[in-house]
Design a protein around this motif. Structure first.
Motif, short mmCIF file in Angstrom:
data_model
loop_
_atom_site.label_atom_id
_atom_site.label_comp_id
_atom_site.label_asym_id
_atom_site.label_seq_id
_atom_site.Cartn_x
_atom_site.Cartn_y
_atom_site.Cartn_z
N SER A 107 0.81 -1.22 0.00
CA SER A 107 0.00 0.00 0.00
C SER A 107 0.84 1.27 0.00
O SER A 107 0.32 2.35 -0.29
CB SER A 107 -0.92 0.01 1.23
OG SER A 107 -1.76 -1.11 1.25
N GLU A 108 2.15 1.15 0.29
CA GLU A 108 3.01 2.33 0.39
C GLU A 108 3.97 2.46 -0.79
O GLU A 108 4.89 3.28 -0.75
CB GLU A 108 3.83 2.28 1.70
CG GLU A 108 2.98 2.31 2.96
CD GLU A 108 2.32 0.98 3.26
OE1 GLU A 108 1.09 0.99 3.51
OE2 GLU A 108 3.01 -0.06 3.21
N MET A 109 3.78 1.66 -1.84
CA MET A 109 4.75 1.65 -2.93
C MET A 109 4.89 2.99 -3.64
O MET A 109 5.97 3.37 -4.09
CB MET A 109 4.42 0.56 -3.94
CG MET A 109 4.71 -0.85 -3.43
SD MET A 109 6.48 -1.14 -3.08
CE MET A 109 6.56 -0.85 -1.31
N HIS A 110 3.81 3.76 -3.73
CA HIS A 110 3.91 5.06 -4.40
C HIS A 110 4.65 6.08 -3.54
O HIS A 110 5.33 6.96 -4.06
CB HIS A 110 2.51 5.55 -4.81
CG HIS A 110 1.95 4.79 -5.98
ND1 HIS A 110 1.31 3.59 -5.82
CD2 HIS A 110 1.99 5.04 -7.31
CE1 HIS A 110 0.94 3.13 -7.00
NE2 HIS A 110 1.34 3.99 -7.93
N PHE A 111 4.54 5.94 -2.22
CA PHE A 111 5.35 6.78 -1.33
C PHE A 111 6.83 6.44 -1.54
O PHE A 111 7.68 7.33 -1.64
CB PHE A 111 4.94 6.52 0.12
CG PHE A 111 5.56 7.44 1.14
CD1 PHE A 111 6.92 7.37 1.45
CD2 PHE A 111 4.79 8.37 1.83
CE1 PHE A 111 7.49 8.21 2.39
CE2 PHE A 111 5.35 9.21 2.78
CZ PHE A 111 6.71 9.12 3.06
N VAL A 112 7.15 5.13 -1.61
CA VAL A 112 8.53 4.71 -1.81
C VAL A 112 9.06 5.24 -3.14
O VAL A 112 10.18 5.76 -3.23
CB VAL A 112 8.63 3.17 -1.74
CG1 VAL A 112 10.04 2.70 -2.12
CG2 VAL A 112 8.28 2.68 -0.33
N GLN A 113 8.25 5.11 -4.19
CA GLN A 113 8.68 5.59 -5.50
C GLN A 113 8.93 7.09 -5.50
O GLN A 113 9.81 7.59 -6.20
CB GLN A 113 7.63 5.24 -6.56
CG GLN A 113 7.99 5.67 -7.98
CD GLN A 113 9.29 5.05 -8.47
OE1 GLN A 113 9.53 3.87 -8.27
NE2 GLN A 113 10.15 5.86 -9.09
N ALA A 114 8.18 7.82 -4.68
CA ALA A 114 8.34 9.28 -4.62
C ALA A 114 9.72 9.68 -4.10
O ALA A 114 10.15 10.81 -4.32
CB ALA A 114 7.25 9.89 -3.75
N LEU A 115 10.44 8.77 -3.44
CA LEU A 115 11.79 9.09 -2.99
C LEU A 115 12.70 9.39 -4.17
O LEU A 115 13.66 10.17 -4.05
CB LEU A 115 12.37 7.94 -2.16
CG LEU A 115 11.67 7.61 -0.84
CD1 LEU A 115 12.30 6.38 -0.20
CD2 LEU A 115 11.69 8.79 0.11
N ASP A 116 12.44 8.77 -5.33
CA ASP A 116 13.22 9.08 -6.53
C ASP A 116 12.88 10.45 -7.08
O ASP A 116 13.73 11.10 -7.71
CB ASP A 116 12.98 8.02 -7.61
CG ASP A 116 13.69 6.71 -7.32
OD1 ASP A 116 14.61 6.71 -6.46
OD2 ASP A 116 13.33 5.68 -7.91
N ASP A 117 11.64 10.89 -6.87
CA ASP A 117 11.21 12.19 -7.39
C ASP A 117 11.59 13.33 -6.46
O ASP A 117 11.64 14.49 -6.89
CB ASP A 117 9.68 12.18 -7.59
CG ASP A 117 9.21 11.09 -8.53
OD1 ASP A 117 9.89 10.89 -9.56
OD2 ASP A 117 8.21 10.43 -8.21
N VAL A 118 11.79 13.02 -5.17
CA VAL A 118 12.09 14.06 -4.16
C VAL A 118 13.41 13.68 -3.49
O VAL A 118 13.42 13.08 -2.40
CB VAL A 118 10.96 14.17 -3.13
CG1 VAL A 118 11.22 15.35 -2.18
CG2 VAL A 118 9.60 14.32 -3.79
N PRO A 119 14.54 14.01 -4.11
CA PRO A 119 15.83 13.60 -3.53
C PRO A 119 16.13 14.25 -2.18
O PRO A 119 17.01 13.78 -1.46
CB PRO A 119 16.84 14.04 -4.59
CG PRO A 119 16.14 15.08 -5.40
CD PRO A 119 14.69 14.71 -5.39
#
Length: 518
Positions: A26-38
């Motif tokens: 359920s948190e995969m999009h939060f994890v992916q956002a780490l690449d977008d927000v260094p």
């Protein structure tokens, strides 16, 4: 912009730029956002209790909220013990809990649970984000809420579809709640109390800064008031160059002896003292009969500033009696708790952070550290064990230029030993001195104190308090998690191992074998 990207970007923009996590589907999009927000640093933990304990300590040292990301209700449940400690410490902590997508809730899938009810047991603020257009602002409200009531856990429940949906937008930070300024009437009442004989000043929470400790020392020097620190301080500036102050005893009998004869008890950032547990024939309220309790500063107040004003009123020209840097050399030979604590104090680096989950050794460690190098102490505020290894991790990330020394009991270490893997992954300067007496020693003491029986080493009751048969091999466990480790049995070996650990970058563990208690 997806909701998760808007949320993570807004958190980083608000200064919440570290997130400890053990994520799931359920948190995969939060994890992916780490690449977008260094700007957001993600720190992976192998267990949710490690993530929550690390976030707690990070916020205590950094003076700002950390975020923790957990997976659904069971993940929150796994992290609950150290969230309890954070609540009792008044730590500003943002807890983000992923939830099933909104349309999936009706199916009552295996991981569906009542997240908000669980969250409310440790959180002062709980909200479920229901719309991608609101998620970033919901996060900013949560961050602002962490500063209320002097510091609290704020939990934002994040449904998966709110994370993955498009339509999110960054939100600006909201103003944090500032501590309440000193109350003139409280300062006056406290001044009257400390002017009399038999006064005790109990320090806790936000009073334990360098400023607060200096003011308390001047008050004691001018008035003769006795100083005590709460049993488990959240963040205490202590050691050489600061006033020498004892902690209030853990056992009720110890605390009652320390407070005996007190005519007034002035609370500066501390709660009125009570026993940790109820015992036959022992009072739960530790305030002596006839002792007046005066609150100088409570949790929402700026306790250090209140102490400074009190010092200006009663001790304008006083000079605090400061502890010297004079930790005595430990006795040579086979290790025991006393020589172990003396070795830690004698070798403690300047400006270290000491994480104390030494439990039965704490009564010896506290006095030993009084004349060690100046340092910051973190303790087990809520009493839920397993805080030490993750707290050392979080403190080291908050202050990468400061050495961290964790003095750790063996039984409680096993609750969250996985934290060493993250220490190794992040290459943190943490030295863990693990006190191995092969027992839940504190419970052997409590077996007698509760009137349940004698501290047996055999029989079925004694077996429940024993950590041998087999005895955990902490050197092998640490090495397997990527942390160099040594086992020591003498003072000389411990001193050599401490020098090794302090001189070499990265985490280290020293397993110190001491005699069993009782």
């Amino acid at each position: 912009m997806r909701g998760a990207q808007a949320l993570v970007g807004s958190l980083a923009g608000a200064g919440v730029d570290v997130c400890f996590m053990n994520p799931g589907t359920s948190e995969m999009h939060f994890v992916q956002a780490l690449d977008d927000v260094p700007e957001m640093r993600g720190v992976l933990a192998l267990f949710e209790g490690v993530a929550t304990g690390a976030a707690d300590a990070y916020a205590r040292i950094a003076g700002k909220p950390a975020a923790v990301l957990l997976h659904l209700g069971p993940g929150l449940g796994n992290g609950l013990a150290n969230l309890h400690n954070a609540r009792r410490a008044g730590t500003p902590l943002l807890c983000v809990v992923g939830a099933h997508a909104t349309q999936h809730v009706r199916h009552d899938a295996p991981l569906e649970s009542d997240i908000t009810s669980v969250a409310r047991t440790v959180s002062g603020w709980v909200h479920t984000s229901g719309d991608v257009r609101d998620v970033a602002d919901d996060a900013m409200r949560a961050v602002a809420a962490t500063s209320e009531r002097g510091g609290q856990v704020a939990t934002l429940v994040l449904p998966a579809d709110v994370s993955w949906s498009e339509g999110g937008a960054p939100a600006p930070p909201r103003r944090a709640t500032a501590p309440e300024p000193p109350d003139a009437s409280r300062v006056a009442a406290a001044a009257s109390a400390v002017a009399g004989s038999g006064s005790v000043l109990l320090l806790g929470g936000p009073a334990l800064t360098a400023k607060g400790m200096d003011a308390a020392g001047r008050i004691a020097a001018a008035t003769g008031a006795r100083l005590l620190v709460e049993t488990f301080p959240r963040c205490w500036e202590t050691g050489a160059g600061r006033p020498r102050v004892d902690k209030l005893g853990y056992f009720a009998e110890q605390a009652l002896a320390q407070l005996e004869g007190a005519s007034s008890l002035v609370l500066a950032g501390a709660r009125s003292p009570v026993s940790f547990f109820g015992y036959p024939g022992v009072p739960g309220d530790l305030v002596p009969d006839g002792c007046a309790v005066v609150t100088l500063a409570d949790a929402p107040s700026d306790a250090a500033a209140a102490l400074d004003e009190l010092a200006a009123a009663v001790a304008p020209d006083a000079v605090a009696d400061l502890a010297p840097h004079d930790a005595p050399a430990p006795a040579p030979g086979p290790l025991d708790v006393r020589s172990l604590c003396a070795a830690v104090a004698a070798t403690l680096p300047d400006d270290a952070i000491v994480v104390d989950e030494s439990l039965t050794a704490a009564a010896v460690l506290g006095p030993a550290l009084q004349t060690a190098a100046p340092h910051t102490q973190l303790a087990l505020t809520g009493g839920a064990i397993g805080q030490g290894p993750p707290a050392a991790l979080g403190a080291a990330i908050a202050a990468p230029d400061r050495p961290v020394v964790a003095v750790q009991a063996d039984g409680s270490a096993l609750y969250t030993f996985q934290a060493l893997w993250t220490q190794a992954r992040e290459q943190l300067d943490v030295t863990t001195v693990l006190i191995n007496n092969s027992a839940y020693a504190i419970l052997r003491v409590e077996l007698t104190r509760t009137g349940a029986g004698e501290a047996a080493h055999s029989g079925r009751a004694g077996r429940m308090l024993d950590l041998s048969d087999p005895t955990p091999d902490f050197v092998s466990l640490a090495t397997g998690l990527g942390v160099p480790a040594r086992r020591v049995t003498t003072t000389e070996e411990l001193l050599d191992a401490l020098r090794w650990a302090h001189d070499e970058p990265g985490p280290h563990l020293i397993e110190a074998i001491v005699p069993a208690l009782g």
